[in-house]
Scaffold this motif. Structure first.
Motif, PDB file in Angstrom:
ATOM      1  N   ARG A  90       0.790  -1.243   0.000  1.00 35.98           N
ATOM      2  CA  ARG A  90       0.000   0.000   0.000  1.00 35.98           C
ATOM      3  C   ARG A  90       0.815   1.283   0.000  1.00 35.98           C
ATOM      4  N   ARG A 128     -16.302   4.506   1.778  1.00 33.93           N
ATOM      5  CA  ARG A 128     -15.641   4.497   3.096  1.00 33.93           C
ATOM      6  C   ARG A 128     -14.594   5.583   3.209  1.00 33.93           C
ATOM      7  N   SER A 141      -7.732   1.183   8.643  1.00 36.89           N
ATOM      8  CA  SER A 141      -7.544  -0.263   8.705  1.00 36.89           C
ATOM      9  C   SER A 141      -6.863  -0.715   7.416  1.00 36.89           C
ATOM     10  N   GLY A 142      -6.372  -1.952   7.425  1.00 33.19           N
ATOM     11  CA  GLY A 142      -5.658  -2.461   6.262  1.00 33.19           C
ATOM     12  C   GLY A 142      -6.480  -2.376   4.988  1.00 33.19           C
ATOM     13  N   GLY A 143      -7.740  -2.752   5.073  1.00 34.79           N
ATOM     14  CA  GLY A 143      -8.600  -2.727   3.892  1.00 34.79           C
ATOM     15  C   GLY A 143      -8.815  -1.313   3.394  1.00 34.79           C
ATOM     16  N   GLU A 144      -9.027  -0.400   4.343  1.00 31.75           N
ATOM     17  CA  GLU A 144      -9.218   0.997   3.949  1.00 31.75           C
ATOM     18  C   GLU A 144      -7.948   1.570   3.331  1.00 31.75           C
ATOM     19  N   MET A 147      -7.871   0.525  -0.200  1.00 29.29           N
ATOM     20  CA  MET A 147      -8.760   1.370  -1.008  1.00 29.29           C
ATOM     21  C   MET A 147      -8.088   2.711  -1.276  1.00 29.29           C
ATOM     22  N   GLY A 169      -4.149  -9.567   2.440  1.00 26.57           N
ATOM     23  CA  GLY A 169      -4.534  -9.368   3.830  1.00 26.57           C
ATOM     24  C   GLY A 169      -5.968  -8.954   4.054  1.00 26.57           C
ATOM     25  N   LEU A 170      -6.819  -9.120   3.069  1.00 26.35           N
ATOM     26  CA  LEU A 170      -8.206  -8.690   3.250  1.00 26.35           C
ATOM     27  C   LEU A 170      -9.131  -9.879   3.495  1.00 26.35           C
ATOM     28  N   ALA A 171     -10.206  -9.612   4.225  1.00 28.48           N
ATOM     29  CA  ALA A 171     -11.221 -10.634   4.459  1.00 28.48           C
ATOM     30  C   ALA A 171     -11.954 -10.929   3.150  1.00 28.48           C
ATOM     31  N   PRO A 172     -12.483 -12.142   3.002  1.00 28.75           N
ATOM     32  CA  PRO A 172     -13.133 -12.547   1.751  1.00 28.75           C
ATOM     33  C   PRO A 172     -14.153 -11.538   1.215  1.00 28.75           C
ATOM     34  N   LEU A 174     -14.240  -8.382   1.552  1.00 31.49           N
ATOM     35  CA  LEU A 174     -13.563  -7.215   1.009  1.00 31.49           C
ATOM     36  C   LEU A 174     -12.831  -7.547  -0.271  1.00 31.49           C
TER      37      LEU A 174
END
Ligand SMILES: Nc1ncnc2c1ncn2[C@@H]1O[C@H](COP(=O)(O)OP(=O)(O)OP(=O)(O)O)[C@@H](O)[C@H]1O
Ligand SMILES: [Mg+2]
Lengths: 240, 492
Positions: A90, A128, A141-144, A147, A169-172, A174
């Motif tokens: 990222r 988001r 957060s990692g997902g954000e 993005m 590293g993202l949840a399914p 996401l």
């Protein structure tokens, strides 16, 4: 291939000191395509993207953007030509706010009104981020953060977007969402070169794919054909 | 504890220390400083809705600060002075204490009231109030018979340099341990162009620009080799440059250059060697000549340079270049991936930083009129770095505040503290204590101790961005539980 390549690598060799990381990589990305580069850890996927974006200089071979060589062009000039990268891990700017991070993506541009429009476009893709404009990047957060990294690259009005493991590293849920967004970005006419560990998802969105193994392309085909390929299934899709 | 009382106590500590250590009429000024600080701190803690609320808040905080200031006056007047055999008239001491208290209250009310104004006016007003205080200082100085003007001017020279160093370290994130080199280059340029050394007498108003330009040029020259370096390696190389410049100045008094048997220069005295260059010409403006015995014009000259620099630096920070600096500071690779030209961005940071040191050097050379290599050593670079870090990296208000505290501590407060303690030791009946030379033995240690304590108490600097920090914390809490449900895979 249906049309002239936007991006082309011809027999590219890239080194880290003595380490020979890319051993003659050749690939093409056509206009409006999504092309994926799959391969296991250390295969040289990120190195390929870094070589395209000028962060690394190949010792041999050529990188062509719309037929013009860019392999000796400095990184910041390549960005000006519309090749933008969402780098591995990222690498957002941790102490700048979400909005400043996004604006940094538009660094090479000066068209204020259009930058403002693109900001809205990115918020449209990633609602988001809009909720968190004033938050510092490092506290997302990692997902954000992922993005934000994609959104930031979008702010440079890319013609070619290089994505390095956007699903890492993202949840399914996401992961699904990110790949939908990749589709949407592509439908806006942006050419995408996608590096992924998640070969199944990557081959799902891509038109074509390349398999990289220890610095060499060992397979290339239609995404559907690759997904059906026995060797790919074994090595990258976990299908016995 | 009530935040107003706490703010009052913090401001009061400044008032107490100043009135205790310096003694005399400075109590009034100590009161103003204590009241202003207390009021600002209190207003930082709570939102001030109206002028009325501001006055109440400022009065409360200011009076607490004033009480401590008065306490300092009384300790000095009634306890310390008799011990060191200085006669003290009780009514005079009492009046001084009262004066400190009243001034603190007044300053608290004024600054509090300004903070109560609506949004753009309150910031502008605060700036104006501090500006007026700075403009009024020379008159306060003579009114209160302080005689600090000759100390205040060097303090301001250092503040100007700290502002420049803040560009390099605070904005661009490049740790520079040899920043004094550019100060030296600015001063030597002035020495060469405006003194009998070469017989050139260019006017100060032109020389100062040339000095800045030469310093900027050296900024680029010295910055170029450091381009691939980062962090601690960069620090070491800049440290080297910081050493080379004064050493070169020390040795370039006998330059002989011959190429292929043709002697271009023989025994040429470029820098004046260890003796340096003097006398350097002083500025004159519309027929008025600046004199060393008249500090006030010098004071306003350096104040003007600082105001100009702040204006310019703020513009820079908000420019494209300023944004490139902050991206580079955060992550060089990502900055490069955004299309930022790292080479240009880095070199411009060194050049811009050096420019302000060039201004400072030119002013210093003309003010002191005699420069020697010894004045530009490592200690200058280090103290500047302390000023920048103590105040809060990248924050102009912080750099100025940190700079004022460190400089005044170093030049006025600690020496005076030394005098007081030395006096007490001399007047004690214990032989061993009389032998201690407090002034020279302990001053540096106390300075170091002050820094250590400051950094332990407030590692983020004196002026951290409160508002932003609160915002961040609120957001942290809000996302915490969302994250648990949405991103469980990441936490595994
Ligand atoms: N900075 C570096 N210095 C030395 N060697 C490096 C460097 N970066 C990568 N390499 C090496 O180059 C090879 C290719 O690395 P690269 O990062 O391109 O792999 P990758 O395919 O992206 O792997 P992953 O999926 O784990 O990200 C690896 O053997 C790696 O150890
Ligand atoms: Mg990688």
């Amino acid at each position: 291939m249906t049309n002239a390549p936007v991006l082309e690598l011809k027999n590219v060799h890239t080194y880290y000191g003595n380490i020979h990381a890319l051993k003659g990589v050749s690939l093409t990305v056509g206009k409006g395509e999504v092309v994926t580069l799959i391969g296991s850890n250390g295969a040289g996927k990120s190195t390929t993207l870094r070589t395209i974006s000028g962060l690394l200089k190949p010792r041999q071979g050529e990188v062509l953007l719309e037929g013009e060589r860019i392999d000796q062009v400095p990184a910041h000039k390549i960005v000006e030509r519309g090749v933008l990268q969402s780098p591995e891990g990222r690498r957002i700017f941790p102490r700048l706010t979400v909005k400043d991070n996004l604006l940094m993506g538009a660094f090479t541009r000066s068209d204020k009104a259009e930058i403002e429009q693109d900001l809205e476009r990115v918020y449209g893709l990633f609602p988001r981020l809009k909720e968190r404009v004033a938050q510092r990047g490092g506290t997302l957060s990692g997902g954000e953060q992922q993005m934000l990294a994609i959104g930031r690259a979008m702010m440079g009005r890319p013609r070619v977007l290089l994505l390095d493991e956007p699903s890492m590293g993202l949840a399914p849920v996401l992961v699904e969402q990110i790949f939908n967004i990749i589709r949407e970005i592509n439908s806006q006419g942006i050419t995408i070169l996608l590096v992924e560990q998640n070969a199944l998802m990557a081959l799902g969105v891509a038109n074509r794919g390349y398999v990289l193994q220890t610095g060499q392309i060992v397979l290339s085909d239609d995404a559907k054909a690759l997904a059906a390929n026995e060797m790919v299934q074994k090595a990258y899709l976990g299908i016995e | 504890m009530n935040s107003r009382i706490r703010a009052g106590l913090i401001g009061g500590i400044f008032g107490l220390l100043i009135s205790l250590v310096s003694g005399g009429q400075i109590a009034y000024l100590a009161g103003i400083i204590a009241g202003a600080i207390a009021s600002q701190l209190a207003a930082q803690e709570e939102d001030v809705a109206s002028v009325r609320a501001g006055i109440q808040l400022g009065l409360r905080a200011g009076l607490v600060a004033g009480a401590l200031t008065a306490l300092g006056v009384f300790i000095r007047g009634f306890l310390i002075n008799p011990l060191v055999n200085v006669s003290a008239d009780a009514s005079v001491v009492f009046m001084l204490g009262l004066g400190g208290l009243v001034m603190a209250g007044v300053a608290g009310v004024v600054f509090g009231a300004i903070r109560g104004l609506p949004s753009p006016q309150n910031r502008f007003g605060t700036l104006l109030a501090f500006g007026l205080l700075a403009v009024a200082y020379p008159f306060l100085d003579s009114l209160l018979n302080l005689r600090f003007m000759n100390e205040v001017i060097p303090v301001l020279i250092f503040i100007l340099m700290a502002l420049g160093l803040n560009i390099v370290v605070g904005y661009a994130g490049l740790l520079d341990l040899g920043y004094a080199a550019f100060f030296a280059i600015g001063a030597y340029t002035t020495g060469m162009l405006a003194s009998p050394h070469f017989g050139i007498s260019m006017p100060f108003w032109i020389v100062i620009w040339i000095a800045a330009a030469v310093a900027a040029l050296f900024g680029i020259l010295l910055g170029a080799p450091t381009l691939p370096l980062r962090g601690d390696y960069l620090a070491i190389v800049t440290l080297g440059f910081g050493e080379i410049v004064p050493i070169a100045a020390n040795n370039l008094d006998n330059v002989t250059i011959s190429i292929l048997g043709v002697t271009l220069l023989e025994n040429f005295d470029l820098t004046g060697g260890p003796r340096g260059i003097n006398p350097i010409n002083r500025p004159s403006l519309f027929g008025y000549a600046f004199e060393p015995s008249q500090p006030i014009p010098w004071y306003f000259l350096i104040l003007g340079l600082i105001v100009f620099s702040i204006f310019f630096i703020l513009r820079l920070r908000n420019s494209r270049l300023g944004r490139a600096w902050s991206a580079m500071r955060e992550d060089e690779l990502a900055a490069s991936a955004m299309g930022i030209n790292l080479v240009r961005t880095k070199l411009l940071a060194f050049a811009m930083g050096a420019t302000f040191s060039g201004f400072a050097g030119a002013f210093y050379g003309s003010f002191i009129s005699a420069i020697t290599p010894a004045s530009f050593g490592f200690d200058v670079s280090v103290i500047l770095l302390c000023m920048v870090i103590l105040g809060g990296l990248g924050n102009i208000t912080g750099v100025i505040l940190g700079g004022l505290i460190i400089q005044f501590a170093d030049r006025l407060f600690l020496p005076q503290l030394g005098d007081v303690v030395q006096g007490l030791l001399q007047n004690s009946n214990i032989e061993v204590l009389k032998e201690i030379n407090f002034k020279t033995d302990f001053r540096t240690m106390l300075f170091g101790l002050t820094l250590v304590i400051m950094m332990l108490v407030r590692p983020e600097g004196l002026v951290p961005n409160e508002r932003r920090r609160r915002e961040l914390h609120a957001d942290d809490e809000a996302t915490a539980h969302e994250r648990q449900t949405l991103y469980d895979a990441e936490q595994a």
